[in-house]
Design a protein around this motif. Sequence first.
Motif, PDB file in Angstrom:
ATOM      1  N   THR A 221       1.331   5.594  -4.044  1.00 18.92           N
ATOM      2  CA  THR A 221       1.482   4.352  -3.294  1.00 18.92           C
ATOM      3  C   THR A 221       0.209   4.040  -2.513  1.00 18.92           C
ATOM      4  O   THR A 221      -0.239   2.892  -2.453  1.00 18.92           O
ATOM      5  CB  THR A 221       2.682   4.442  -2.338  1.00 18.92           C
ATOM      6  OG1 THR A 221       3.871   4.738  -3.085  1.00 18.92           O
ATOM      7  CG2 THR A 221       2.894   3.123  -1.595  1.00 18.92           C
ATOM      8  N   MET A 222      -0.414   5.078  -1.927  1.00 12.96           N
ATOM      9  CA  MET A 222      -1.655   4.866  -1.190  1.00 12.96           C
ATOM     10  C   MET A 222      -2.776   4.407  -2.107  1.00 12.96           C
ATOM     11  O   MET A 222      -3.601   3.560  -1.731  1.00 12.96           O
ATOM     12  CB  MET A 222      -2.069   6.144  -0.455  1.00 12.96           C
ATOM     13  CG  MET A 222      -1.261   6.421   0.789  1.00 12.96           C
ATOM     14  SD  MET A 222      -2.073   7.602   1.888  1.00 12.96           S
ATOM     15  CE  MET A 222      -2.324   8.992   0.789  1.00 12.96           C
ATOM     16  N   VAL A 223      -2.835   4.962  -3.310  1.00 10.93           N
ATOM     17  CA  VAL A 223      -3.857   4.527  -4.274  1.00 10.93           C
ATOM     18  C   VAL A 223      -3.707   3.039  -4.553  1.00 10.93           C
ATOM     19  O   VAL A 223      -4.694   2.281  -4.574  1.00 10.93           O
ATOM     20  CB  VAL A 223      -3.746   5.341  -5.581  1.00 10.93           C
ATOM     21  CG1 VAL A 223      -4.657   4.758  -6.661  1.00 10.93           C
ATOM     22  CG2 VAL A 223      -4.099   6.804  -5.329  1.00 10.93           C
ATOM     23  N   LEU A 224      -2.478   2.590  -4.764  1.00 16.11           N
ATOM     24  CA  LEU A 224      -2.229   1.173  -5.041  1.00 16.11           C
ATOM     25  C   LEU A 224      -2.581   0.310  -3.834  1.00 16.11           C
ATOM     26  O   LEU A 224      -3.225  -0.745  -3.980  1.00 16.11           O
ATOM     27  CB  LEU A 224      -0.765   0.966  -5.425  1.00 16.11           C
ATOM     28  CG  LEU A 224      -0.344  -0.492  -5.645  1.00 16.11           C
ATOM     29  CD1 LEU A 224      -1.140  -1.119  -6.789  1.00 16.11           C
ATOM     30  CD2 LEU A 224       1.149  -0.602  -5.892  1.00 16.11           C
ATOM     31  N   ILE A 225      -2.179   0.733  -2.641  1.00 15.25           N
ATOM     32  CA  ILE A 225      -2.459  -0.064  -1.441  1.00 15.25           C
ATOM     33  C   ILE A 225      -3.963  -0.249  -1.267  1.00 15.25           C
ATOM     34  O   ILE A 225      -4.443  -1.359  -0.991  1.00 15.25           O
ATOM     35  CB  ILE A 225      -1.843   0.601  -0.194  1.00 15.25           C
ATOM     36  CG1 ILE A 225      -0.313   0.563  -0.257  1.00 15.25           C
ATOM     37  CG2 ILE A 225      -2.326  -0.096   1.080  1.00 15.25           C
ATOM     38  CD1 ILE A 225       0.371   1.321   0.873  1.00 15.25           C
ATOM     39  N   ARG A 226      -4.717   0.822  -1.447  1.00 12.23           N
ATOM     40  CA  ARG A 226      -6.171   0.718  -1.271  1.00 12.23           C
ATOM     41  C   ARG A 226      -6.790  -0.214  -2.309  1.00 12.23           C
ATOM     42  O   ARG A 226      -7.732  -0.960  -2.004  1.00 12.23           O
ATOM     43  CB  ARG A 226      -6.790   2.117  -1.340  1.00 12.23           C
ATOM     44  CG  ARG A 226      -6.424   2.991  -0.155  1.00 12.23           C
ATOM     45  CD  ARG A 226      -7.278   4.260  -0.101  1.00 12.23           C
ATOM     46  NE  ARG A 226      -6.928   5.054   1.069  1.00 12.23           N
ATOM     47  CZ  ARG A 226      -6.299   6.221   1.044  1.00 12.23           C
ATOM     48  NH1 ARG A 226      -5.953   6.741  -0.114  1.00 12.23           N
ATOM     49  NH2 ARG A 226      -6.023   6.870   2.153  1.00 12.23           N
ATOM     50  N   ARG A 227      -6.274  -0.177  -3.520  1.00 11.73           N
ATOM     51  CA  ARG A 227      -6.808  -1.082  -4.542  1.00 11.73           C
ATOM     52  C   ARG A 227      -6.479  -2.533  -4.197  1.00 11.73           C
ATOM     53  O   ARG A 227      -7.317  -3.431  -4.385  1.00 11.73           O
ATOM     54  CB  ARG A 227      -6.229  -0.721  -5.922  1.00 11.73           C
ATOM     55  CG  ARG A 227      -6.766  -1.585  -7.057  1.00 11.73           C
ATOM     56  CD  ARG A 227      -8.280  -1.518  -7.134  1.00 11.73           C
ATOM     57  NE  ARG A 227      -8.829  -2.477  -8.110  1.00 11.73           N
ATOM     58  CZ  ARG A 227      -9.974  -3.121  -7.952  1.00 11.73           C
ATOM     59  NH1 ARG A 227     -10.704  -2.926  -6.849  1.00 11.73           N
ATOM     60  NH2 ARG A 227     -10.389  -3.963  -8.868  1.00 11.73           N
ATOM     61  N   GLY A 233      -9.746  -8.105  -0.100  1.00  9.63           N
ATOM     62  CA  GLY A 233     -10.658  -8.116   1.030  1.00  9.63           C
ATOM     63  C   GLY A 233      -9.951  -8.104   2.369  1.00  9.63           C
ATOM     64  O   GLY A 233     -10.589  -8.283   3.425  1.00  9.63           O
ATOM     65  N   LYS A 234      -8.652  -7.872   2.360  1.00  5.45           N
ATOM     66  CA  LYS A 234      -7.880  -7.824   3.605  1.00  5.45           C
ATOM     67  C   LYS A 234      -8.037  -6.459   4.269  1.00  5.45           C
ATOM     68  O   LYS A 234      -8.372  -5.459   3.626  1.00  5.45           O
ATOM     69  CB  LYS A 234      -6.402  -8.087   3.332  1.00  5.45           C
ATOM     70  CG  LYS A 234      -6.122  -9.431   2.653  1.00  5.45           C
ATOM     71  CD  LYS A 234      -6.441 -10.610   3.548  1.00  5.45           C
ATOM     72  CE  LYS A 234      -5.991 -11.917   2.909  1.00  5.45           C
ATOM     73  NZ  LYS A 234      -6.314 -13.093   3.762  1.00  5.45           N
ATOM     74  N   ASP A 239      -1.496  -8.092   6.009  1.00  9.16           N
ATOM     75  CA  ASP A 239      -2.243  -9.343   5.808  1.00  9.16           C
ATOM     76  C   ASP A 239      -1.991  -9.911   4.416  1.00  9.16           C
ATOM     77  O   ASP A 239      -2.104 -11.122   4.207  1.00  9.16           O
ATOM     78  CB  ASP A 239      -3.747  -9.102   5.991  1.00  9.16           C
ATOM     79  CG  ASP A 239      -4.113  -8.697   7.401  1.00  9.16           C
ATOM     80  OD1 ASP A 239      -3.450  -9.174   8.342  1.00  9.16           O
ATOM     81  OD2 ASP A 239      -5.061  -7.903   7.566  1.00  9.16           O
ATOM     82  N   VAL A 240      -1.696  -9.028   3.465  1.00  9.72           N
ATOM     83  CA  VAL A 240      -1.403  -9.466   2.090  1.00  9.72           C
ATOM     84  C   VAL A 240       0.056  -9.878   1.971  1.00  9.72           C
ATOM     85  O   VAL A 240       0.384 -10.921   1.388  1.00  9.72           O
ATOM     86  CB  VAL A 240      -1.721  -8.338   1.087  1.00  9.72           C
ATOM     87  CG1 VAL A 240      -1.455  -8.800  -0.351  1.00  9.72           C
ATOM     88  CG2 VAL A 240      -3.150  -7.861   1.244  1.00  9.72           C
ATOM     89  N   LYS A 263      -1.714   3.002   9.330  1.00 10.10           N
ATOM     90  CA  LYS A 263      -3.020   2.356   9.419  1.00 10.10           C
ATOM     91  C   LYS A 263      -3.213   1.357   8.283  1.00 10.10           C
ATOM     92  O   LYS A 263      -3.710   0.244   8.496  1.00 10.10           O
ATOM     93  CB  LYS A 263      -4.127   3.410   9.394  1.00 10.10           C
ATOM     94  CG  LYS A 263      -5.527   2.841   9.533  1.00 10.10           C
ATOM     95  CD  LYS A 263      -6.575   3.947   9.553  1.00 10.10           C
ATOM     96  CE  LYS A 263      -7.983   3.359   9.677  1.00 10.10           C
ATOM     97  NZ  LYS A 263      -9.022   4.429   9.690  1.00 10.10           N
ATOM     98  N   LEU A 264      -2.842   1.737   7.060  1.00 11.88           N
ATOM     99  CA  LEU A 264      -3.028   0.857   5.907  1.00 11.88           C
ATOM    100  C   LEU A 264      -2.139  -0.377   5.972  1.00 11.88           C
ATOM    101  O   LEU A 264      -2.552  -1.472   5.575  1.00 11.88           O
ATOM    102  CB  LEU A 264      -2.748   1.623   4.614  1.00 11.88           C
ATOM    103  CG  LEU A 264      -3.771   2.681   4.196  1.00 11.88           C
ATOM    104  CD1 LEU A 264      -3.213   3.536   3.067  1.00 11.88           C
ATOM    105  CD2 LEU A 264      -5.086   2.029   3.769  1.00 11.88           C
TER     106      LEU A 264
END
Length: 511
Positions: A221-227, A233-234, A239-240, A263-264
């Motif tokens: 899930t973290m991998v997807l969020i970071r991508r 660019g948020k 924000d998304v 944090k994410l």
Amino acid sequence: MRLLSPTISRLARLRIWQIEQWMQNPFAVQREVLQHLVTSAQYTEFGRKYNFSKLFSIKEFKQAVPIHEYDDIKPYIRRIMNGEENILWNTPIKWFAKSSGTTSDKSKFIPVSEESLQDCHYKGAKDVLTMYYNFNPDSDLLTGKGLVIGGSHTINQLNEDIHYGDLSAVLLQNSPFWGNWIRTPELSIALLDEWEDKIERLAQGTIHENVTSISGVPTWTMVLIRRILDITGKNTLSDVWPSLELCIHGGVSFTPYRAQFHKLIGKEIHYLDMYNASEGFFAAQTDPKDDGMLLFLDHGIFMEFMPVEEYGKAIPETIGLRDVEIGKNYAVIISTNAGLWRYLLGDTLHFTSVQPFRIKISGRLKHYINTFGEEVIVDNTDRAIAMACEKTGGVVNDYTAAPVYFSENSNGAHEWLIEFEKAPDSLNHFVYELDNALKNVNSDYEAKRHRDIALRMPTVHILNKGVFAGWLKSKGKLGGQHKVPRLSNTRVYVDEILLYSQNKSGPPTTK
């Protein structure tokens, strides 16, 4: 979709009454579940072998049927996969959930009956929704969509009638048509098999959706969020998706990841833990403020609990709910409406409450370190990692650990491989806090560390980002349910990952 949410909320209030009934009568409900299972399967080959038609009590059932591990039932499963019926369960088995676990190259094929789909997996999912609405009746969860990050979704056909895939695939292929209204991504993306392409397609295909919930294994899930943040660019996921209100997680402990998710995501949302495996839907949080998961007692599964010290004995003792103790570690033995009989699940858990029965997963029977009598389990190391990160400012993506054996010149130790998202300012300080935290959560470890008599200070290697994912990919285990083995009582995985790391990126930083 906004009109749907209050309707679901009203239905949830009706269903919560049924949930409260089995919560208030746990022993009677579990007896009824077992009686129904035994009666249903009495004329199967397995039922005739163990005289199910003459078993009228839990005691008789336990005396008649031995505890089974996967290798014990594999001959039955092979026959079912070849098309034979009435072997373990009295209705046809058309689906198998393929599970390779986290450490073995060998696959397990877990039978999934129509009863287990409807009365266990789907019923459990609906009950999670029910309990969430009961806790949060003004929720707007169903005004948007739920992003589901499953595993490898390839469906394989054994013959005209029988198929297998991972649990996510089986559930998706059998879900009702209206499931597509409240779920994202579209099925063509959800069914992608190649994980790296799938992450990209998931990110690109969902950033414009109104996502109100996200569910999956925390690491992926973290991998997807970071991508998603890279693409948009948020700064944060809120924000998304401003309406995001719930994160459902499972598969591994959420403890080391909680701070990173906060944090994410960038705002306060609700987090719920679920215990849903190929073998069944066993438990889920009912209240985000209580991290114990409510045990699902009326979902076609009869449960026994084996004190972990009984594992390996010729005739291990198991107990029922009436005799469990809070805080004690148990292995789970299940009998299910898909034909698993006194099956050793392999997970370990402890109870956080007995009124009602709430649990937390503590690890796996074979994932621990006890080379020197320290009895370190995954729950200990997850908590120690979180405590060390809090003290040093480090952020851990993943880790594994194994023993260093006694030699002529030194006593034993634990060797850790850690991949940081954010490395601590001082590795020495991190190692000190990690060691100190383990002493605080495990008195046996503390005793063995006293004056370095049995165990010396841990050795920690910092791996470059992406090493664990690369190693999993090299094993054909990237994505979804596949996880890095947290702990091992042997050095097989630590040595293999260290060698992979050195070949790919040179020697890791070590303390």
